[in-house]
Design a protein around this motif. Sequence first.
Motif, short mmCIF file in Angstrom:
data_model
loop_
_atom_site.label_atom_id
_atom_site.label_comp_id
_atom_site.label_asym_id
_atom_site.label_seq_id
_atom_site.Cartn_x
_atom_site.Cartn_y
_atom_site.Cartn_z
N GLU A 68 40.78 17.99 -14.74
CA GLU A 68 40.34 17.15 -13.43
C GLU A 68 40.82 18.07 -12.17
N GLN A 69 41.82 18.88 -12.24
CA GLN A 69 42.17 19.99 -11.30
C GLN A 69 41.03 20.74 -11.04
N ARG A 70 40.40 21.27 -12.10
CA ARG A 70 39.44 22.46 -12.24
C ARG A 70 38.11 21.76 -12.39
N ASN A 71 37.91 20.21 -12.03
CA ASN A 71 36.65 19.65 -11.71
C ASN A 71 35.90 19.97 -12.99
N LEU A 72 36.45 19.90 -14.22
CA LEU A 72 35.65 19.82 -15.32
C LEU A 72 35.55 18.72 -15.82
N LEU A 73 36.44 17.55 -15.59
CA LEU A 73 36.35 16.36 -15.84
C LEU A 73 36.53 15.23 -14.61
N SER A 74 35.84 14.23 -14.59
CA SER A 74 35.96 13.20 -13.46
C SER A 74 35.25 12.21 -13.82
N LEU A 75 35.27 11.17 -12.87
CA LEU A 75 34.62 9.78 -13.04
C LEU A 75 32.75 10.15 -13.21
N LEU A 76 32.51 11.19 -12.48
CA LEU A 76 31.18 11.65 -12.54
C LEU A 76 30.74 12.71 -13.71
N LYS A 77 31.79 13.00 -14.18
CA LYS A 77 31.39 14.20 -15.17
C LYS A 77 32.46 13.92 -16.06
N PRO A 78 32.15 13.01 -17.30
CA PRO A 78 32.71 12.62 -18.38
C PRO A 78 32.39 13.48 -19.64
N ASP A 79 31.47 14.51 -19.50
CA ASP A 79 30.92 14.78 -20.78
C ASP A 79 31.88 15.64 -21.57
N LEU A 80 32.79 16.29 -21.26
CA LEU A 80 33.60 16.92 -22.05
C LEU A 80 34.57 16.15 -22.86
N ILE A 81 34.72 14.80 -22.45
CA ILE A 81 35.25 13.91 -23.62
C ILE A 81 34.61 13.80 -24.79
#
Length: 255
Positions: A68-81
């Motif tokens: 999340e700190q690196r903006n790889l995962l967020s509420l708008l970007k869940p794909d890496l899960i």
Amino acid sequence: MERISVQDHRSVYERLCKDYLNLKLLTQNACHGPERLERCKQSVRQDIHSCRKLSRITQFEQLVALMEQRNLLSLLKPDLIERFVLALDTKEVGGALTSYRDVLRSHYEPVRRFYLEDLRHRDRRTLLEKEVERIKLQESTEPPAVTPRPPTATTNAKRDAYLRQREGIYSLLQLEIGKSWKVFGRFLNVPVGELDEIEERNRQDLKTRIYETLERAEMQYDDAALDQYVGVLLKALESSRRKDLKRKIETMLQR
């Protein structure tokens, strides 16, 4: 076509805040044990681009926080899960991720506006942050951890010297340990099962096997205890009959 009100969009956004938190908690529950955590770390290694930071991670929530700190995962970007779903082979998280994506895709633009608004107004705590706070308050009934004593200046010097020379030490050992890497790994207190997994993942790459073994051994110590890890590392080299490498590393740490 029925017009959706701003309040309706807000409700969808708040629902997604809860669902995003639930998605992370479901994945965390599926990632029990160091072997599963290592699989998750390996699945995002190319995206993180920092073996050093990954080696410090000992809990799944730390991995999520780094992403999340690196903006790889967020509420708008869940794909890496989805990487974690594959690494953990969990249908429950896979189903939750599919449902989450469907809602996000259907309401992306209004949800994005609310999300960015919350980011712009840091003084306003988002629903997600409130949910995290609620969970922490629930967990506060657990016995408090014992506060460690501040490290001495000598300990800090040892730790700092190791951090400066870490990549050089890893490179040296990758070149010199050779086929005895598994014996060396056992002296580093890496479980035999994990050494077998490392070997299975990297059958054609001896250097990567050695690197991952060192990472796994180091993960057993937090930043404040890295001086202890250095002691274990040097002792493991001595036990492996590689006093020559022990002396080289001791010289590196004195620079």
